[in-house]
Design a protein around this motif. Sequence first.
Motif, PDB file in Angstrom:
ATOM      1  N   ARG A  30      -0.782  -0.179   5.505  1.00  0.00           N
ATOM      2  CA  ARG A  30      -1.081   1.114   4.759  1.00  0.00           C
ATOM      3  C   ARG A  30      -1.456   0.836   3.521  1.00  0.00           C
ATOM      4  O   ARG A  30      -1.084  -0.130   2.619  1.00  0.00           O
ATOM      5  CB  ARG A  30       0.291   1.607   4.490  1.00  0.00           C
ATOM      6  CG  ARG A  30       0.562   3.213   4.108  1.00  0.00           C
ATOM      7  CD  ARG A  30       1.999   3.464   3.815  1.00  0.00           C
ATOM      8  NE  ARG A  30       2.184   4.572   3.102  1.00  0.00           N
ATOM      9  CZ  ARG A  30       3.212   5.178   2.846  1.00  0.00           C
ATOM     10  NH1 ARG A  30       4.377   4.760   3.209  1.00  0.00           N
ATOM     11  NH2 ARG A  30       3.248   6.598   2.246  1.00  0.00           N
ATOM     12  N   ASP A  31      -2.525   1.746   2.558  1.00  0.00           N
ATOM     13  CA  ASP A  31      -2.777   1.755   1.458  1.00  0.00           C
ATOM     14  C   ASP A  31      -1.806   2.183   0.464  1.00  0.00           C
ATOM     15  O   ASP A  31      -0.993   3.202   0.701  1.00  0.00           O
ATOM     16  CB  ASP A  31      -4.025   2.682   1.241  1.00  0.00           C
ATOM     17  CG  ASP A  31      -5.251   2.247   2.144  1.00  0.00           C
ATOM     18  OD1 ASP A  31      -5.227   1.065   2.923  1.00  0.00           O
ATOM     19  OD2 ASP A  31      -5.981   3.085   2.352  1.00  0.00           O
ATOM     20  N   HIS A  32      -1.708   1.635  -0.491  1.00  0.00           N
ATOM     21  CA  HIS A  32      -0.929   1.881  -1.722  1.00  0.00           C
ATOM     22  C   HIS A  32      -1.524   2.107  -2.980  1.00  0.00           C
ATOM     23  O   HIS A  32      -2.608   1.450  -3.209  1.00  0.00           O
ATOM     24  CB  HIS A  32       0.404   0.862  -1.877  1.00  0.00           C
ATOM     25  CG  HIS A  32       1.409   0.563  -0.734  1.00  0.00           C
ATOM     26  ND1 HIS A  32       0.864   0.128   0.564  1.00  0.00           N
ATOM     27  CD2 HIS A  32       2.438   0.985  -0.657  1.00  0.00           C
ATOM     28  CE1 HIS A  32       1.918  -0.148   1.248  1.00  0.00           C
ATOM     29  NE2 HIS A  32       2.946   0.651   0.610  1.00  0.00           N
ATOM     30  N   ALA A  33      -0.863   2.946  -3.841  1.00  0.00           N
ATOM     31  CA  ALA A  33      -1.585   3.184  -5.144  1.00  0.00           C
ATOM     32  C   ALA A  33      -0.584   2.567  -6.144  1.00  0.00           C
ATOM     33  O   ALA A  33       0.554   2.182  -6.117  1.00  0.00           O
ATOM     34  CB  ALA A  33      -1.438   4.781  -5.471  1.00  0.00           C
ATOM     35  N   THR A  34      -1.174   2.199  -7.389  1.00  0.00           N
ATOM     36  CA  THR A  34      -0.687   1.676  -8.693  1.00  0.00           C
ATOM     37  C   THR A  34      -0.483   2.577  -9.637  1.00  0.00           C
ATOM     38  O   THR A  34      -1.419   3.159 -10.101  1.00  0.00           O
ATOM     39  CB  THR A  34      -1.448   0.316  -9.115  1.00  0.00           C
ATOM     40  OG1 THR A  34      -1.432  -0.551  -7.943  1.00  0.00           O
ATOM     41  CG2 THR A  34      -0.860  -0.074 -10.173  1.00  0.00           C
ATOM     42  N   ILE A  35       0.727   3.054 -10.110  1.00  0.00           N
ATOM     43  CA  ILE A  35       0.958   4.032 -11.023  1.00  0.00           C
ATOM     44  C   ILE A  35       1.507   3.373 -12.218  1.00  0.00           C
ATOM     45  O   ILE A  35       1.831   3.882 -13.489  1.00  0.00           O
ATOM     46  CB  ILE A  35       1.790   4.960 -10.696  1.00  0.00           C
ATOM     47  CG1 ILE A  35       3.507   4.525 -10.452  1.00  0.00           C
ATOM     48  CG2 ILE A  35       1.392   5.817  -9.589  1.00  0.00           C
ATOM     49  CD1 ILE A  35       4.510   5.603 -10.468  1.00  0.00           C
ATOM     50  N   ALA A  36       1.878   2.061 -12.052  1.00  0.00           N
ATOM     51  CA  ALA A  36       2.291   1.093 -13.254  1.00  0.00           C
ATOM     52  C   ALA A  36       2.018  -0.222 -12.946  1.00  0.00           C
ATOM     53  O   ALA A  36       2.008  -0.839 -11.935  1.00  0.00           O
ATOM     54  CB  ALA A  36       3.908   1.420 -13.357  1.00  0.00           C
ATOM     55  N   ARG A  37       1.881  -0.983 -14.370  1.00  0.00           N
ATOM     56  CA  ARG A  37       1.563  -2.429 -14.488  1.00  0.00           C
ATOM     57  C   ARG A  37       2.527  -2.800 -15.515  1.00  0.00           C
ATOM     58  O   ARG A  37       2.629  -2.281 -16.523  1.00  0.00           O
ATOM     59  CB  ARG A  37       0.261  -2.545 -14.656  1.00  0.00           C
ATOM     60  CG  ARG A  37      -0.729  -2.174 -13.737  1.00  0.00           C
ATOM     61  CD  ARG A  37      -2.342  -2.842 -13.988  1.00  0.00           C
ATOM     62  NE  ARG A  37      -3.366  -2.626 -12.868  1.00  0.00           N
ATOM     63  CZ  ARG A  37      -3.480  -3.492 -11.894  1.00  0.00           C
ATOM     64  NH1 ARG A  37      -3.047  -4.644 -12.082  1.00  0.00           N
ATOM     65  NH2 ARG A  37      -4.288  -3.303 -11.099  1.00  0.00           N
ATOM     66  N   ARG A  38       2.883  -4.174 -15.478  1.00  0.00           N
ATOM     67  CA  ARG A  38       3.661  -4.948 -16.467  1.00  0.00           C
ATOM     68  C   ARG A  38       2.532  -5.535 -17.475  1.00  0.00           C
ATOM     69  O   ARG A  38       1.464  -5.627 -17.070  1.00  0.00           O
ATOM     70  CB  ARG A  38       4.464  -5.770 -15.763  1.00  0.00           C
ATOM     71  CG  ARG A  38       5.702  -5.409 -15.059  1.00  0.00           C
ATOM     72  CD  ARG A  38       6.580  -6.474 -14.806  1.00  0.00           C
ATOM     73  NE  ARG A  38       6.058  -7.649 -13.941  1.00  0.00           N
ATOM     74  CZ  ARG A  38       6.271  -8.752 -13.668  1.00  0.00           C
ATOM     75  NH1 ARG A  38       7.729  -8.943 -14.085  1.00  0.00           N
ATOM     76  NH2 ARG A  38       5.731  -9.726 -13.201  1.00  0.00           N
TER      77      ARG A  38
ATOM     78  N   PRO B 103      -0.683  -4.702 -22.978  1.00  0.00           N
ATOM     79  CA  PRO B 103       0.328  -3.556 -23.163  1.00  0.00           C
ATOM     80  C   PRO B 103       0.742  -3.374 -21.818  1.00  0.00           C
ATOM     81  O   PRO B 103       0.174  -3.245 -21.006  1.00  0.00           O
ATOM     82  CB  PRO B 103       0.084  -2.549 -24.024  1.00  0.00           C
ATOM     83  CG  PRO B 103      -1.451  -2.525 -23.969  1.00  0.00           C
ATOM     84  CD  PRO B 103      -2.060  -3.838 -23.719  1.00  0.00           C
ATOM     85  N   PRO B 104       2.129  -2.954 -21.746  1.00  0.00           N
ATOM     86  CA  PRO B 104       2.624  -2.275 -20.281  1.00  0.00           C
ATOM     87  C   PRO B 104       1.890  -0.894 -20.176  1.00  0.00           C
ATOM     88  O   PRO B 104       1.665  -0.243 -20.937  1.00  0.00           O
ATOM     89  CB  PRO B 104       4.075  -2.034 -20.517  1.00  0.00           C
ATOM     90  CG  PRO B 104       4.426  -2.976 -21.619  1.00  0.00           C
ATOM     91  CD  PRO B 104       3.266  -2.822 -22.573  1.00  0.00           C
ATOM     92  N   MET B 105       1.744  -0.642 -18.793  1.00  0.00           N
ATOM     93  CA  MET B 105       1.590   0.440 -18.223  1.00  0.00           C
ATOM     94  C   MET B 105       2.602   1.021 -17.535  1.00  0.00           C
ATOM     95  O   MET B 105       2.798   0.865 -16.357  1.00  0.00           O
ATOM     96  CB  MET B 105       0.254   0.443 -17.350  1.00  0.00           C
ATOM     97  CG  MET B 105      -0.148   1.724 -16.647  1.00  0.00           C
ATOM     98  SD  MET B 105      -1.574   1.404 -15.633  1.00  0.00           S
ATOM     99  CE  MET B 105      -1.449   2.637 -14.310  1.00  0.00           C
ATOM    100  N   ALA B 106       3.354   2.015 -18.118  1.00  0.00           N
ATOM    101  CA  ALA B 106       4.443   2.569 -17.651  1.00  0.00           C
ATOM    102  C   ALA B 106       4.405   3.441 -16.662  1.00  0.00           C
ATOM    103  O   ALA B 106       3.530   4.129 -16.521  1.00  0.00           O
ATOM    104  CB  ALA B 106       5.462   3.047 -18.629  1.00  0.00           C
TER     105      ALA B 106
ATOM    106  N   ARG C 110       1.968  -6.812  -9.268  1.00  0.00           N
ATOM    107  CA  ARG C 110       0.797  -6.543  -9.715  1.00  0.00           C
ATOM    108  C   ARG C 110       0.547  -7.120 -11.062  1.00  0.00           C
ATOM    109  O   ARG C 110       1.697  -7.363 -11.940  1.00  0.00           O
ATOM    110  CB  ARG C 110       0.155  -5.225  -9.997  1.00  0.00           C
ATOM    111  CG  ARG C 110       0.253  -4.665  -8.647  1.00  0.00           C
ATOM    112  CD  ARG C 110      -1.110  -3.573  -8.568  1.00  0.00           C
ATOM    113  NE  ARG C 110      -2.191  -4.689  -8.454  1.00  0.00           N
ATOM    114  CZ  ARG C 110      -3.565  -3.721  -7.694  1.00  0.00           C
ATOM    115  NH1 ARG C 110      -3.465  -2.628  -7.396  1.00  0.00           N
ATOM    116  NH2 ARG C 110      -4.317  -4.699  -7.848  1.00  0.00           N
ATOM    117  N   GLY C 111      -0.472  -7.899 -11.551  1.00  0.00           N
ATOM    118  CA  GLY C 111      -0.835  -8.404 -12.723  1.00  0.00           C
ATOM    119  C   GLY C 111      -1.123  -7.411 -13.742  1.00  0.00           C
ATOM    120  O   GLY C 111      -1.202  -6.128 -13.435  1.00  0.00           O
ATOM    121  N   ALA C 112      -1.347  -7.890 -14.887  1.00  0.00           N
ATOM    122  CA  ALA C 112      -2.004  -7.009 -16.095  1.00  0.00           C
ATOM    123  C   ALA C 112      -3.475  -6.521 -15.874  1.00  0.00           C
ATOM    124  O   ALA C 112      -4.101  -7.275 -15.075  1.00  0.00           O
ATOM    125  CB  ALA C 112      -1.810  -7.468 -17.464  1.00  0.00           C
ATOM    126  N   ALA C 113      -3.930  -5.573 -16.485  1.00  0.00           N
ATOM    127  CA  ALA C 113      -5.389  -5.077 -16.262  1.00  0.00           C
ATOM    128  C   ALA C 113      -5.804  -3.923 -17.516  1.00  0.00           C
ATOM    129  O   ALA C 113      -4.859  -3.686 -18.169  1.00  0.00           O
ATOM    130  CB  ALA C 113      -5.463  -4.522 -14.857  1.00  0.00           C
TER     131      ALA C 113
END
Length: 487
Positions: free
Chosen positions: A262-270, A396-399, A431-434
């Motif tokens: 299943r495909d997943h989306a990323t709404i946050a990154r540390r 920076p974080p992506m909350a 997930r890593g930072a981006a």
Amino acid sequence: MSLSIRMTGSCESGPARPNVLHMRLPRRDSSQIASLVETGLWSPLSTRNLPMLRSRVLACGLLLALSVGPCAGATPVAAEQRLQASIEADQPHAVALLERLVNQNSGTLNLAGVKAAGNIVRAELEPLGFDVAWIDMRATGRAGHLVATHTGNGRGKRILLIGHLDTVFEPDSPFQRFVRNGDTATGPGIGDDKGGVVIIVAALRAMHAAGTLRDADIKVVLTGDEESAGTPLEAARADLVAAGKWADVALEYEGLIVDGGRDHATIARRGVADWELTATGLTGHSSGVFGDALGYGANYELARILDGFRRELPEPNLTLNIGLMVGGTPAALAPDGARGSAAGKTNIMAERAAAVGDLRALTPEQEARTRARMQAIVAQHLPKTGATLVFADAYPPMAPTAGNRALLALLNQVNTDLGLPTMGEWDPAKRGAADSSFVAADADVLAGMGAAGSRAHADGETVDLASIPRQALRSAVLIGRLARTPR
């Protein structure tokens, strides 16, 4: 006027779904109705779009009454169907572009190679009506960034597309070439992030062909140093930050997460911040350790602090890594923090010790709170010792904001309309930072819109070629709907 409509969906890629809609609608003349039919691509997802929902239902009713086909809520409308056909027909071009990009080495430190990769993308975007600029970054020790701007009608959402041109594979790496085996291809940076760059291009080419690009306000930023940012970081990311302030929405094209089929989306990154800890103490004969005259020495002070981090700091979505430690008489870290040196003997107390590591937090508040707690632990010195802790700002974080979740909900409406499975939220701790983190304070962000693959940053990095048209279609439809949404 009151309208009740029973709609049986006839979506070509999904089962029929009966729906009954009842709503009181304002009276509209024939020209207004025609306009709604022409522009009714937006599937509203929140109460603030109820006026648009009323218009949408009226448009659907008219379409059904005229027997000209189902509305956009049941199946993609004509323009979106053209997107799908265009992307499918364009897949050979996408794969050929991916091969050219992969075979052009663009290791972060290969400045000429990174710019050459940018020129390949420039040649794709300029014919679509983009104004393409190369932002030179040699002052930061890096090649530069490609920034492409498409000017639309100024009425819809401003959309930022983020990717990167560089890879971790420098020219001296033995892993250099694109190799295809059916629907799988391998190559340096093929998924991170050249597959993502190709998806951006494929989506925009399809929108251009279908006519949905014309009115869209879009900016593409492809950084040339995502894998190892130039310094100072503030200068290296200034253009991306400015693009984030311009944008309403940002889509980031790092790799798609596929888990359990299943495909997943990323709404946050540390976010990630590097730190350096230095401890000092009195040196002397080891028989004096723990005593009033010499105290504990630098190594015990360093050990106390790091053990305090371990015991007192853990909490959800927070990690604190220690990457390198040195201690002795003398001891020192190299300026790049990646190596160090130390000397000593079993019967000599250490006068200096140092460690470097990183802190990863999910929100700015969590990061600030953790920094303060770390400093408090450092300050509790053992007798006759001292210590300092210094942070280097990084990503920076992506909350996980409400705006990001609303954007995922819109993407899942696209998935439903296209007959694709809905996508869940991926755990940000995995997930890593981006680069998307640099715009998260100013725009709603959806990340992980790139290609599916495996073994990123390793020899044998792969990409699933079948994920390229799937992701390009999702993007093209989503961008088109956002471009029609009033700011």
